[in-house]
Design a protein around this motif. Structure first.
Motif, PDB file in Angstrom:
ATOM      1  N   TYR A  21      27.871 -12.660  -6.512  1.00 54.61           N
ATOM      2  CA  TYR A  21      28.537 -11.786  -5.551  1.00 54.61           C
ATOM      3  C   TYR A  21      29.896 -12.388  -5.212  1.00 54.61           C
ATOM      4  O   TYR A  21      30.015 -13.603  -5.049  1.00 54.61           O
ATOM      5  N   GLY A  59      35.469  -9.045   1.903  1.00 49.93           N
ATOM      6  CA  GLY A  59      35.596  -8.533   3.267  1.00 49.93           C
ATOM      7  C   GLY A  59      36.903  -8.830   3.957  1.00 49.93           C
ATOM      8  O   GLY A  59      37.150  -8.330   5.066  1.00 49.93           O
ATOM      9  N   PRO A  98      34.986  -2.105   4.932  1.00 46.41           N
ATOM     10  CA  PRO A  98      34.104  -1.077   4.358  1.00 46.41           C
ATOM     11  C   PRO A  98      33.104  -1.665   3.366  1.00 46.41           C
ATOM     12  O   PRO A  98      31.996  -1.153   3.213  1.00 46.41           O
ATOM     13  N   VAL A  99      33.505  -2.741   2.682  1.00 46.00           N
ATOM     14  CA  VAL A  99      32.631  -3.446   1.742  1.00 46.00           C
ATOM     15  C   VAL A  99      32.829  -4.938   1.963  1.00 46.00           C
ATOM     16  O   VAL A  99      33.963  -5.404   2.082  1.00 46.00           O
ATOM     17  N   HIS A 100      31.742  -5.689   2.030  1.00 50.79           N
ATOM     18  CA  HIS A 100      31.838  -7.121   2.294  1.00 50.79           C
ATOM     19  C   HIS A 100      31.635  -7.977   1.055  1.00 50.79           C
ATOM     20  O   HIS A 100      32.143  -9.097   0.985  1.00 50.79           O
ATOM     21  N   GLU A 101      30.878  -7.482   0.083  1.00 50.73           N
ATOM     22  CA  GLU A 101      30.630  -8.262  -1.114  1.00 50.73           C
ATOM     23  C   GLU A 101      30.336  -7.328  -2.280  1.00 50.73           C
ATOM     24  O   GLU A 101      29.823  -6.228  -2.092  1.00 50.73           O
ATOM     25  N   VAL A 102      30.691  -7.781  -3.472  1.00 48.19           N
ATOM     26  CA  VAL A 102      30.504  -6.986  -4.678  1.00 48.19           C
ATOM     27  C   VAL A 102      29.757  -7.832  -5.709  1.00 48.19           C
ATOM     28  O   VAL A 102      30.135  -8.971  -5.975  1.00 48.19           O
TER      29      VAL A 102
END
Length: 306
Positions: free
Chosen positions: A86, A90, A97-101
């Motif tokens: 991940y 953020g 809107p998104v903290h981790e990918v």
């Protein structure tokens, strides 16, 4: 009693999903404030005899904070583990809107290994795939498996963590994975708690096969501490302690648990968690609190990052 370890998921970034975290952290979650809070919890953990700290690339600046703390005198006996897979995106915002990918690829592994090693160096004793699932592309990615085997053959212990209602499938598939005639992974880190014990049998098998079993989210991301079911609250009162200590003590009683991760966000939370050492309970205590795994993980997905 398994070995206790401190997980830094709640301390390396301004937002996370743990209940009870808001009141434990500084009002202003600047990098400097979170760094000092992380140091304070690390100091308290070390003073309490904890000698294992677990981080991840996606835990914001957790590896950075840990690396700075480790160079202080007297911390040479601390074992460090971390995770890749991940990426934190953020931007140090609570309302991101998104903290981790998530991405399990050779490029992500090699890039994040270099980042982790640049901070932690040879202190990094275990490097884990973050949230591996049974259908992950990792299992069929020859290039990634080769890169992982290269790292294993260089002397780095490899592991994997699991999440989701099908943890058992991931544990069994990854636990038996061999590359170049040797087992790839030496450790597994999985969610197990009174509400979500479905991985227990698979973890027992992994332990019997020689994998180090690390238990994470033993408080169900704070649910068992902040919103304890009535039977857990009653048992805690009987033991004159908090529901967190009782829930952790039951997790610690699992015969296959080698390491129990504590996710405290303050020295005070850590002190409360550590009261598990004064509680002795059977591994089957409160086993009827279990929720269906699909329900548990669906509920977890609704927890707000704050």
């Amino acid at each position: 009693m398994p070995r206790l370890a401190l997980g830094l998921a709640a301390l390396g970034r301004p937002a996370y999903i743990n209940l009870g975290r808001d009141s434990a952290l500084p009002t202003e979650r600047t990098v400097a404030a979170m760094r000092q809070t992380c140091y304070a919890v690390l100091d308290a953990a070390y003073d309490a005899g904890i000698r294992h700290v677990d981080a991840a690339r996606s835990y914001g600046r957790a590896e950075e904070f840990l690396a700075d703390w480790l160079v202080r005198p007297g911390h040479g006996d601390v074992t460090v583990s971390s995770k890749w897979g991940y990426e934190y995106v953020g931007d140090w915002r609570i309302d991101a809107p998104v903290h981790e990918v998530k991405e399990h690829s050779r490029a992500r592994f090699e890039h994040q290994w270099q980042e982790s090693y640049a901070l932690l160096g040879d202190r990094l004793a275990l490097y884990q795939v973050h949230s591996l699932t049974a259908d992950s592309p990792l299992f069929d990615d020859v290039a990634l498996l080769s890169a992982l085997a290269d790292r294993r053959d260089s002397g780095v212990r490899l592991g994997f963590s699991t999440s989701g209602p099908a943890q058992s499938k991931a544990i069994r598939r990854a636990g038996g994975l061999e590359v170049r005639g040797a087992r790839l992974f030496d450790a597994v880190q999985s969610t197990w708690n009174l509400l979500e014990p479905s991985a227990g049998a698979a973890l027992a098998e992994a332990h019997a096969d020689g994998l180090q079993v690390m238990v994470k989210e033993a408080l169900a991301n704070g649910r068992l501490a902040v919103e304890p079911p009535a039977p857990l609250a009653d048992l805690a009162r009987d033991h004159a302690t908090g529901p967190d200590a009782v829930a952790l003590a039951i997790a610690a009683a699992q015969p296959w648990a080698d390491v129990l991760l504590l996710g405290a966000a303050s020295p005070q939370q850590l002190a409360a968690n550590l009261r598990l050492r004064q509680v002795s309970l059977d591994a089957r205590t409160l086993s009827d609190l279990a929720e269906p795994a699909t329900y548990y993980w669906k509920h977890r997905a609704t927890l707000a990052w704050n």
